[in-house]
Design an enzyme around this catalytic site. Structure first.
Site: not given
Length: 368
Positions: A29, A111, A139, A165, A239, A263, A294
């Site tokens: 993950y 998150s 999200y 995102t 993002k 991502h 990023d």
């Protein structure tokens, strides 16, 4: 407190040691990317391919790493990117990461899929006068009432911006996770999504797609960005921007900022590396919005390159989770300290006293 592993002196060292600490499920993950992991590898190789062209004999006394971002003066331009389910890496999870970020004056982005309540994370760090920005990644869910309540919770808890995102209307094809038969361990869940009403499934007809005709009915669009802006007092940072036209649309909507991101190579494989996309987005925005990046940042030299390409700040993801796995909050703090120290060294050796006064031609002609 957990001690740092011996011999760990770089972010790559942290990753190598974390491989011995994390089980196969968690490693798949946190370390994996989408499909053949082309985008994952390209993120790193793109920074490596750039060459710094140092200037010498320049005045450096009194130099510093301070930057301005969203009206705040930051000690340095490093933030921790949103990473889900951090209790898979260490029992202290997001709490350890947030505390470490505050101790190192770094920004922290929590998150939506955090494994600890957003309120408890904010309570632990929000009153620290020396901490960096505290943002909440969002999200958008299928239920606008739930989204509105989640935003209110973030506002009330003291988060200072929302990071929406926008590059993941569906999951990427993550082969590592599928090979590992990835499952969330017992006791770990997206606790901040508790109470989300079930999503009604579409009645598909023969020949229809479960993705396009069902799941993506609720995929967010630009009108949802406008809706979110109208339903929060916080700046909304987008993002996952890789195309200049999307950056221009973000500027037209007066977004709070843009994060150039693929991502972490976890959604669309063969997407451009962020180091390659960054200068095009910077040109499109022409300074109209705060710009962050990023993806693949592992060295202080990478941060200096990003700033030379037009970024106002950077985010790191995987590396600090590896630090978390290795030594909890101390490991995360070590990752941040390494990056800040390396940034200072890179600045000094390139003749840069501050990040607002980078020498012309620092990356050389034609780069990236």
């Amino acid at each position: 407190m957990t001690a740092l592993p011996p011999g760990v002196v770089t972010l790559d060292d942290h990753e190598a040691h974390a491989r011995t600490v994390l089980d196969t499920n968690a490693w798949a993950y946190f370390a994996g990317g989408a499909a053949d992991e082309i985008a994952l590898a390209a993120n790193r190789s793109a920074w490596n391919a750039m060459r710094l062209h140092p200037r010498v004999l320049r005045p450096l006394a009194g130099g510093h790493t301070r930057v301005s971002l969203l009206g705040r003066s930051l000690a340095h331009p490093i933030l921790l990117a949103p990473v889900a389910f951090q209790r898979m890496a260490h029992p202290d999870g997001e709490l350890a990461s947030a505390v470490a970020a505050a101790a190192q004056q770094a920004g922290f982005v929590l998150s939506t899929q955090a494994s600890q309540p957003l309120e408890s994370i904010a309570e632990a760090v929000r009153d620290d006068p020396d901490r960096g920005p505290l943002w909440f990644q969002l999200y958008l869910q299928h239920d606008r009432g739930f989204n509105r309540e989640l935003v209110r919770r973030a506002e009330d808890a003291g988060y200072e911006a929302l990071v929406l995102t926008v590059d993941a209307p569906c999951h990427g094809a993550r082969d590592r996770e599928r090979r590992a038969n990835f499952r969330l361990p017992a006791g770990i869940s997206a606790v901040n999504l508790a109470g989300l009403p079930p999503r009604p499934a579409a009645a598909l007809q023969p020949g229809q797609s479960a993705l396009f005709d069902d799941l993506l009915r609720d995929a967010p669009g630009w009108d949802d960005v406008a809706w979110l802006q109208a339903n929060t007092r916080l700046p909304v940072i987008l993002k996952g921007i890789l195309h200049p036209d999307d950056a221009r649309q973000a500027a037209r909507l007066q977004a709070g900022g843009v994060i150039v991101s693929n991502h972490g190579g976890r959604t669309l494989d063969s997407a451009p590396p962020t180091a390659e996309a960054l200068p095009r987005i910077a040109d499109a925005l022409a300074g109209t919005l705060p710009l962050l990046v990023d993806g693949g940042i592992r060295r202080g030299t990478d941060i200096l390159k990003a700033m030379a390409l037009g970024a106002n700040a950077v985010l790191v993801g995987k590396p600090y989770v590896f630090g978390l796995a290795n030594a909890g909050a101390l490991g995360v703090a070590h990752v941040l300290r390494l990056l800040r120290d390396e940034l200072e060294i890179a600045m000094a050796l390139c003749g840069c006293a501050t990040l607002d006064d980078l020498p012309a031609g620092l990356l050389g002609a034609g780069q990236p």
